[in-house]
Design a protein around this motif. Structure first.
Motif, PDB file in Angstrom:
ATOM      1  N   LEU A 138       0.837  -1.193   0.000  1.00  0.00           N
ATOM      2  CA  LEU A 138       0.000   0.000   0.000  1.00  0.00           C
ATOM      3  C   LEU A 138       0.876   1.249   0.000  1.00  0.00           C
ATOM      4  O   LEU A 138       2.028   1.222   0.414  1.00  0.00           O
ATOM      5  CB  LEU A 138      -0.949  -0.021   1.194  1.00  0.00           C
ATOM      6  N   GLU A 139       0.314   2.335  -0.467  1.00  0.00           N
ATOM      7  CA  GLU A 139       1.083   3.554  -0.726  1.00  0.00           C
ATOM      8  C   GLU A 139       1.366   4.373   0.531  1.00  0.00           C
ATOM      9  O   GLU A 139       0.495   4.543   1.380  1.00  0.00           O
ATOM     10  CB  GLU A 139       0.292   4.402  -1.722  1.00  0.00           C
ATOM     11  N   VAL A 140       2.599   4.891   0.606  1.00  0.00           N
ATOM     12  CA  VAL A 140       3.027   5.798   1.662  1.00  0.00           C
ATOM     13  C   VAL A 140       3.214   7.165   1.011  1.00  0.00           C
ATOM     14  O   VAL A 140       3.895   7.290  -0.004  1.00  0.00           O
ATOM     15  CB  VAL A 140       4.359   5.336   2.308  1.00  0.00           C
ATOM     16  N   THR A 141       2.592   8.191   1.594  1.00  0.00           N
ATOM     17  CA  THR A 141       2.668   9.545   1.039  1.00  0.00           C
ATOM     18  C   THR A 141       3.581  10.401   1.902  1.00  0.00           C
ATOM     19  O   THR A 141       3.278  10.635   3.081  1.00  0.00           O
ATOM     20  CB  THR A 141       1.264  10.183   0.972  1.00  0.00           C
ATOM     21  N   PRO A 142       4.712  10.877   1.339  1.00  0.00           N
ATOM     22  CA  PRO A 142       5.594  11.781   2.081  1.00  0.00           C
ATOM     23  C   PRO A 142       4.884  13.104   2.383  1.00  0.00           C
ATOM     24  O   PRO A 142       3.922  13.470   1.694  1.00  0.00           O
ATOM     25  CB  PRO A 142       6.766  12.015   1.130  1.00  0.00           C
ATOM     26  N   THR A 143       5.347  13.805   3.406  1.00  0.00           N
ATOM     27  CA  THR A 143       4.810  15.132   3.724  1.00  0.00           C
ATOM     28  C   THR A 143       5.967  16.119   3.813  1.00  0.00           C
ATOM     29  O   THR A 143       7.131  15.739   3.694  1.00  0.00           O
ATOM     30  CB  THR A 143       4.055  15.127   5.077  1.00  0.00           C
ATOM     31  N   ASP A 144       5.641  17.371   4.070  1.00  0.00           N
ATOM     32  CA  ASP A 144       6.675  18.391   4.247  1.00  0.00           C
ATOM     33  C   ASP A 144       7.128  18.470   5.702  1.00  0.00           C
ATOM     34  O   ASP A 144       7.746  19.428   6.117  1.00  0.00           O
ATOM     35  CB  ASP A 144       6.182  19.748   3.758  1.00  0.00           C
ATOM     36  N   LYS A 145       6.821  17.430   6.459  1.00  0.00           N
ATOM     37  CA  LYS A 145       7.234  17.355   7.859  1.00  0.00           C
ATOM     38  C   LYS A 145       8.179  16.165   8.036  1.00  0.00           C
ATOM     39  O   LYS A 145       7.989  15.127   7.427  1.00  0.00           O
ATOM     40  CB  LYS A 145       6.009  17.204   8.753  1.00  0.00           C
ATOM     41  N   SER A 146       9.158  16.323   8.891  1.00  0.00           N
ATOM     42  CA  SER A 146      10.148  15.257   9.099  1.00  0.00           C
ATOM     43  C   SER A 146       9.639  14.169  10.030  1.00  0.00           C
ATOM     44  O   SER A 146      10.322  13.188  10.254  1.00  0.00           O
ATOM     45  CB  SER A 146      11.439  15.853   9.664  1.00  0.00           C
ATOM     46  N   TYR A 147       8.437  14.343  10.554  1.00  0.00           N
ATOM     47  CA  TYR A 147       7.932  13.418  11.563  1.00  0.00           C
ATOM     48  C   TYR A 147       6.625  12.726  11.171  1.00  0.00           C
ATOM     49  O   TYR A 147       6.078  11.965  11.962  1.00  0.00           O
ATOM     50  CB  TYR A 147       7.721  14.146  12.894  1.00  0.00           C
ATOM     51  N   LYS A 148       6.107  12.970   9.963  1.00  0.00           N
ATOM     52  CA  LYS A 148       4.797  12.422   9.619  1.00  0.00           C
ATOM     53  C   LYS A 148       4.733  11.976   8.169  1.00  0.00           C
ATOM     54  O   LYS A 148       5.283  12.621   7.282  1.00  0.00           O
ATOM     55  CB  LYS A 148       3.731  13.481   9.869  1.00  0.00           C
ATOM     56  N   VAL A 149       4.053  10.848   7.949  1.00  0.00           N
ATOM     57  CA  VAL A 149       3.713  10.373   6.607  1.00  0.00           C
ATOM     58  C   VAL A 149       2.242   9.959   6.646  1.00  0.00           C
ATOM     59  O   VAL A 149       1.659   9.789   7.716  1.00  0.00           O
ATOM     60  CB  VAL A 149       4.576   9.173   6.143  1.00  0.00           C
ATOM     61  N   TYR A 150       1.664   9.814   5.483  1.00  0.00           N
ATOM     62  CA  TYR A 150       0.327   9.234   5.372  1.00  0.00           C
ATOM     63  C   TYR A 150       0.496   7.875   4.720  1.00  0.00           C
ATOM     64  O   TYR A 150       1.388   7.672   3.901  1.00  0.00           O
ATOM     65  CB  TYR A 150      -0.593  10.124   4.539  1.00  0.00           C
ATOM     66  N   LYS A 175      14.010   0.218  -2.014  1.00  0.00           N
ATOM     67  CA  LYS A 175      12.817   0.534  -2.808  1.00  0.00           C
ATOM     68  C   LYS A 175      11.688  -0.456  -2.517  1.00  0.00           C
ATOM     69  O   LYS A 175      10.935  -0.851  -3.386  1.00  0.00           O
ATOM     70  CB  LYS A 175      13.144   0.613  -4.293  1.00  0.00           C
ATOM     71  N   GLY A 176      11.600  -0.840  -1.244  1.00  0.00           N
ATOM     72  CA  GLY A 176      10.577  -1.770  -0.794  1.00  0.00           C
ATOM     73  C   GLY A 176       9.369  -1.074  -0.193  1.00  0.00           C
ATOM     74  O   GLY A 176       8.555  -1.694   0.464  1.00  0.00           O
ATOM     75  N   MET A 177       9.287   0.243  -0.416  1.00  0.00           N
ATOM     76  CA  MET A 177       8.165   1.025   0.080  1.00  0.00           C
ATOM     77  C   MET A 177       7.555   1.744  -1.106  1.00  0.00           C
ATOM     78  O   MET A 177       8.259   2.434  -1.852  1.00  0.00           O
ATOM     79  CB  MET A 177       8.666   2.040   1.126  1.00  0.00           C
ATOM     80  N   GLN A 178       6.257   1.550  -1.317  1.00  0.00           N
ATOM     81  CA  GLN A 178       5.544   2.179  -2.434  1.00  0.00           C
ATOM     82  C   GLN A 178       5.271   3.638  -2.073  1.00  0.00           C
ATOM     83  O   GLN A 178       4.359   3.937  -1.316  1.00  0.00           O
ATOM     84  CB  GLN A 178       4.226   1.429  -2.683  1.00  0.00           C
ATOM     85  N   LEU A 179       6.095   4.555  -2.604  1.00  0.00           N
ATOM     86  CA  LEU A 179       5.956   5.971  -2.269  1.00  0.00           C
ATOM     87  C   LEU A 179       5.064   6.683  -3.279  1.00  0.00           C
ATOM     88  O   LEU A 179       5.240   6.543  -4.491  1.00  0.00           O
ATOM     89  CB  LEU A 179       7.323   6.656  -2.221  1.00  0.00           C
ATOM     90  N   ALA A 180       4.120   7.455  -2.762  1.00  0.00           N
ATOM     91  CA  ALA A 180       3.254   8.276  -3.601  1.00  0.00           C
ATOM     92  C   ALA A 180       4.053   9.467  -4.124  1.00  0.00           C
ATOM     93  O   ALA A 180       5.221   9.664  -3.761  1.00  0.00           O
ATOM     94  CB  ALA A 180       2.050   8.743  -2.790  1.00  0.00           C
ATOM     95  N   TYR A 181       3.414  10.280  -4.934  1.00  0.00           N
ATOM     96  CA  TYR A 181       4.050  11.473  -5.492  1.00  0.00           C
ATOM     97  C   TYR A 181       4.722  12.263  -4.382  1.00  0.00           C
ATOM     98  O   TYR A 181       4.140  12.444  -3.325  1.00  0.00           O
ATOM     99  CB  TYR A 181       3.004  12.345  -6.196  1.00  0.00           C
ATOM    100  N   PRO A 182       5.927  12.694  -4.551  1.00  0.00           N
ATOM    101  CA  PRO A 182       6.757  12.699  -5.756  1.00  0.00           C
ATOM    102  C   PRO A 182       7.636  11.466  -5.919  1.00  0.00           C
ATOM    103  O   PRO A 182       8.505  11.436  -6.765  1.00  0.00           O
ATOM    104  CB  PRO A 182       7.611  13.953  -5.576  1.00  0.00           C
TER     105      PRO A 182
END
Length: 168
Positions: free
Chosen positions: A49-61, A142-149
């Motif tokens: 399942l997809e992990v979405t990076p954020t502009d915070k160093s402490y949080k992802v979705y 590369k074992g984590m499905q990263l969302a955009y970007p």
């Protein structure tokens, strides 16, 4: 119910001067910050399942399985006396609460079926030291499905960039 100090909370005292305790709610999220657990995070990652990076160093979705897939959820609400359109129905407090709409003053709502997944937040402070190592290994492999970007434009707080040509 097992209590703990949420890492987001740190050692901030409660109003009574004691450390406030957190616990896992029925939906498996932290009662203080709403984060899913480390185990739920890695289960979602391992499921692809997809992990979405954020502009915070402490949080992802992260996308997690939706237990109520196909059931209706409230996607929009409005006040006012006049029906805004044909797909709007009278607001139902039970539907609103189940979909996370708190407060009042809503007269109309729109419904849509829940998808197979939903996006949950994960605070990286909930990672153990071993979890941090596992997280970095998954990203590097590369074992984590990263969302955009497709990469972490703000590095997690426990990571340091390695310069090309240097030895770690």
């Amino acid at each position: 119910m097992s209590e703990f100090i949420c890492p987001q909370q740190g050692s901030r005292p409660s109003a009574r001067g004691r450390e406030a305790k957190s616990y896992l709610r029925a939906d498996g999220t932290c009662s203080y910050c709403g984060s899913i657990t480390e185990q739920a995070f890695f289960a979602a990652v391992e499921a692809g399942l997809e992990v979405t990076p954020t502009d915070k160093s402490y949080k992802v979705y992260v996308d997690v399985p939706e237990e109520r897939a196909g059931q209706p959820r409230v996607v929009s609400v409005t006040g006012g006396d006049d029906q805004p359109g044909p797909d709007w129905i009278p607001a139902d407090p039970a539907h609103l609460e189940a979909s996370g709409w708190m407060g009042g003053g809503y007269n109309w709502m729109q419904l849509a079926p829940r998808g197979a997944t939903r996006q949950a937040k994960f605070y990286l402070e909930h990672l153990s030291y071993e979890g941090q190592i596992r997280f970095v290994a998954l990203v590097n492999a590369k074992g984590m499905q990263l969302a955009y970007p497709g990469f972490f434009y703000v590095a997690p707080f426990f990571c340091e960039p390695v310069r090309k040509g240097s030895v770690a």
